[in-house]
Design a protein around this motif. Structure first.
Motif, mmCIF file in Angstrom:
data_model
loop_
_atom_site.group_PDB
_atom_site.id
_atom_site.type_symbol
_atom_site.label_atom_id
_atom_site.label_comp_id
_atom_site.label_asym_id
_atom_site.label_seq_id
_atom_site.Cartn_x
_atom_site.Cartn_y
_atom_site.Cartn_z
ATOM 1 N N TYR A 294 -0.419 11.000 59.910
ATOM 2 C CA TYR A 294 -0.087 9.640 60.354
ATOM 3 C C TYR A 294 -1.362 8.888 60.722
ATOM 4 O O TYR A 294 -1.473 8.295 61.784
ATOM 5 C CB TYR A 294 0.884 9.712 61.537
ATOM 6 N N TYR A 295 -2.305 8.911 59.815
ATOM 7 C CA TYR A 295 -3.658 8.426 60.096
ATOM 8 C C TYR A 295 -3.900 6.987 59.646
ATOM 9 O O TYR A 295 -4.870 6.369 60.066
ATOM 10 C CB TYR A 295 -4.684 9.338 59.414
ATOM 11 N N LYS A 296 -3.029 6.441 58.790
ATOM 12 C CA LYS A 296 -3.265 5.087 58.280
ATOM 13 C C LYS A 296 -2.058 4.199 58.548
ATOM 14 O O LYS A 296 -0.933 4.541 58.180
ATOM 15 C CB LYS A 296 -3.565 5.118 56.780
ATOM 16 N N TRP A 297 -2.319 3.047 59.175
ATOM 17 C CA TRP A 297 -1.243 2.159 59.595
ATOM 18 C C TRP A 297 -1.524 0.716 59.180
ATOM 19 O O TRP A 297 -2.678 0.332 58.986
ATOM 20 C CB TRP A 297 -1.108 2.190 61.119
ATOM 21 N N LYS A 298 -0.460 -0.039 59.070
ATOM 22 C CA LYS A 298 -0.596 -1.487 58.996
ATOM 23 C C LYS A 298 -0.557 -1.983 60.432
ATOM 24 O O LYS A 298 0.413 -1.736 61.154
ATOM 25 C CB LYS A 298 0.532 -2.128 58.189
ATOM 26 N N PRO A 299 -1.602 -2.668 60.890
ATOM 27 C CA PRO A 299 -1.701 -3.016 62.317
ATOM 28 C C PRO A 299 -0.599 -3.965 62.783
ATOM 29 O O PRO A 299 0.065 -4.631 61.985
ATOM 30 C CB PRO A 299 -3.080 -3.686 62.419
ATOM 31 N N ALA A 300 -0.453 -4.029 64.090
ATOM 32 C CA ALA A 300 0.498 -4.948 64.706
ATOM 33 C C ALA A 300 -0.012 -6.384 64.589
ATOM 34 O O ALA A 300 -1.209 -6.621 64.401
ATOM 35 C CB ALA A 300 0.711 -4.578 66.165
ATOM 36 N N GLU A 301 0.934 -7.330 64.723
ATOM 37 C CA GLU A 301 0.574 -8.738 64.552
ATOM 38 C C GLU A 301 1.243 -9.625 65.599
ATOM 39 O O GLU A 301 2.356 -9.351 66.054
ATOM 40 C CB GLU A 301 1.010 -9.239 63.171
ATOM 41 N N ILE A 302 0.538 -10.686 65.951
ATOM 42 C CA ILE A 302 1.107 -11.826 66.668
ATOM 43 C C ILE A 302 0.622 -13.077 65.946
ATOM 44 O O ILE A 302 -0.576 -13.232 65.712
ATOM 45 C CB ILE A 302 0.660 -11.875 68.146
ATOM 46 N N ASN A 303 1.555 -13.935 65.574
ATOM 47 C CA ASN A 303 1.213 -15.163 64.837
ATOM 48 C C ASN A 303 0.414 -14.857 63.570
ATOM 49 O O ASN A 303 -0.458 -15.632 63.167
ATOM 50 C CB ASN A 303 0.405 -16.125 65.721
ATOM 51 N N GLY A 304 0.651 -13.694 62.965
ATOM 52 C CA GLY A 304 -0.069 -13.323 61.756
ATOM 53 C C GLY A 304 -1.458 -12.778 62.000
ATOM 54 O O GLY A 304 -2.175 -12.450 61.048
ATOM 55 N N VAL A 305 -1.861 -12.652 63.264
ATOM 56 C CA VAL A 305 -3.189 -12.141 63.617
ATOM 57 C C VAL A 305 -3.089 -10.646 63.900
ATOM 58 O O VAL A 305 -2.246 -10.208 64.692
ATOM 59 C CB VAL A 305 -3.752 -12.876 64.853
ATOM 60 N N LEU A 306 -3.948 -9.847 63.258
ATOM 61 C CA LEU A 306 -3.955 -8.405 63.467
ATOM 62 C C LEU A 306 -4.593 -8.074 64.810
ATOM 63 O O LEU A 306 -5.597 -8.674 65.202
ATOM 64 C CB LEU A 306 -4.728 -7.711 62.343
ATOM 65 N N LEU A 307 -4.019 -7.077 65.505
ATOM 66 C CA LEU A 307 -4.472 -6.752 66.852
ATOM 67 C C LEU A 307 -4.621 -5.248 67.047
ATOM 68 O O LEU A 307 -3.982 -4.446 66.359
ATOM 69 C CB LEU A 307 -3.477 -7.294 67.886
ATOM 70 N N ASN A 308 -5.474 -4.884 68.006
ATOM 71 C CA ASN A 308 -5.569 -3.492 68.445
ATOM 72 C C ASN A 308 -4.417 -3.218 69.407
ATOM 73 O O ASN A 308 -4.188 -3.994 70.341
ATOM 74 C CB ASN A 308 -6.888 -3.244 69.177
ATOM 75 N N THR A 309 -3.713 -2.111 69.189
ATOM 76 C CA THR A 309 -2.568 -1.822 70.052
ATOM 77 C C THR A 309 -2.495 -0.342 70.412
ATOM 78 O O THR A 309 -3.068 0.511 69.737
ATOM 79 C CB THR A 309 -1.233 -2.190 69.360
ATOM 80 N N THR A 310 -1.762 -0.080 71.487
ATOM 81 C CA THR A 310 -1.324 1.279 71.778
ATOM 82 C C THR A 310 0.114 1.398 71.302
ATOM 83 O O THR A 310 0.920 0.484 71.502
ATOM 84 C CB THR A 310 -1.402 1.594 73.280
ATOM 85 N N HIS A 311 0.418 2.521 70.666
ATOM 86 C CA HIS A 311 1.743 2.721 70.084
ATOM 87 C C HIS A 311 2.222 4.116 70.459
ATOM 88 O O HIS A 311 1.473 5.092 70.320
ATOM 89 C CB HIS A 311 1.667 2.576 68.559
ATOM 90 N N VAL A 312 3.439 4.230 70.951
ATOM 91 C CA VAL A 312 3.959 5.519 71.407
ATOM 92 C C VAL A 312 4.733 6.199 70.281
ATOM 93 O O VAL A 312 5.619 5.597 69.668
ATOM 94 C CB VAL A 312 4.857 5.355 72.646
#
Length: 281
Positions: A251-269
């Motif tokens: 599970y090493y490659k992800w499509k990042p999270a977004e707000i308003n279409g902007v990619l962000l660094n996130t913590t994900h459980v």
């Protein structure tokens, strides 16, 4: 009209719990404030004398609005998504000479009673003084400010419009790992209508993973460990190491999270369940 406000909010706010909802959190928050607004405002002028919840809410709103500053109120209850830009909204309200308040409501409906009249009454004051777009515009301004404030931060994936999606493996089902350790599952048995029933509970872990703007993972942190049986506790560190390696391998490659279409660094459980390679006796 009784109960209509509650039903509307239940539908809107519970939909916010769905992963990757079609509407953004901003749209959901604005909808919670504006859906059926005309009917809600009209009801304030003809409240049933037996609708004591609404009448008491109106009395409270009149008391709270007696000062110099108008109130910007947002209703929250047990089904509400956290208002991610709460701090920014409070700041913007202050700059507009408004008081900001989260009103703790209820997710319980009552026959012939209407919830939400406290916010409706105070919203009507803002509506008549500043126009129909005033609250939605402040929501948008606060949302934009939140994004600007957190562009370089690592935020919770729950605060994003679109949460991270794994590209290297399927995470739509629970992640189960077969381990070469003598862990044991907990089997619970019971009887329903004279029919024997059972469930098997395996030890599992919730891990917080940092997913950066490039879709890479790092920063693995244990959130919770449920051993299922007491004797599994001693394998906690070994299972943690196995879980982290599993994420790194699959599970090493992800499509990042977004707000308003902007990619962000996130913590994900992520939740990972463990099962022994051989049945332990």
């Amino acid at each position: 009209m009784a109960g209509a406000r509650f039903i509307t909010l239940f539908v809107i706010l519970s939909s916010a719990c769905k992963v990757n909802s079609q509407s953004s959190l901003l749209e959901q928050f604005v909808s919670a404030d504006t859906t059926n607004r005309a009917a809600r405002f009209a009801y304030l002028k003809k409240v049933s004398p037996t609708d004591t919840i609404c009448l008491n809410d109106i009395k409270r709103a009149i008391r709270d609005s007696s000062g110099d500053s108008a109130l910007f109120v947002f209703n929250v209850d047990g089904f509400s998504t956290m208002l991610r830009y709460e701090n920014e909204l409070a700041q913007i309200c202050k700059s507009n000479q408004l008081k900001f308040k989260l009103d703790i409501g209820t997710d319980i409906g009552y026959v012939d009673q209407t919830t939400g009249c406290y916010q409706d009454y105070l919203d009507l004051i803002l509506f008549e003084k500043y126009g129909k777009n005033f609250k939605p515009d402040l929501h948008k301004e606060a949302n934009d400010l939140y994004l600007a404030n957190h562009l370089l931060d690592t935020i919770s994936s729950w605060d994003c419009d679109i949460r991270p999606r794994c590209l290297s493996a399927n995470t739509h089902t629970s992640i189960s790992i077969v381990v070469d350790l003598p862990i044991k599952a907990h089997r619970k048995e019971w009887v329903v209508d004279k029919k024997p029933m059972f469930a098997v509970y395996h030890p599992f872990m919730d891990l917080s993973v940092v997913i950066d703007k490039d879709g890479n993972t790092s920063g693995y942190q244990l959130v919770d460990f449920i051993p299922a049986r007491r004797q599994n506790k001693k394998y906690k560190e070994q299972l943690l190491a196995i879980a982290i390696q599993e994420i790194k391998n699959k599970y090493y490659k992800w499509k990042p999270a977004e707000i308003n279409g902007v990619l962000l660094n996130t913590t994900h459980v992520m939740r990972l369940e463990f099962e022994a390679a051989a049945i332990s006796k």
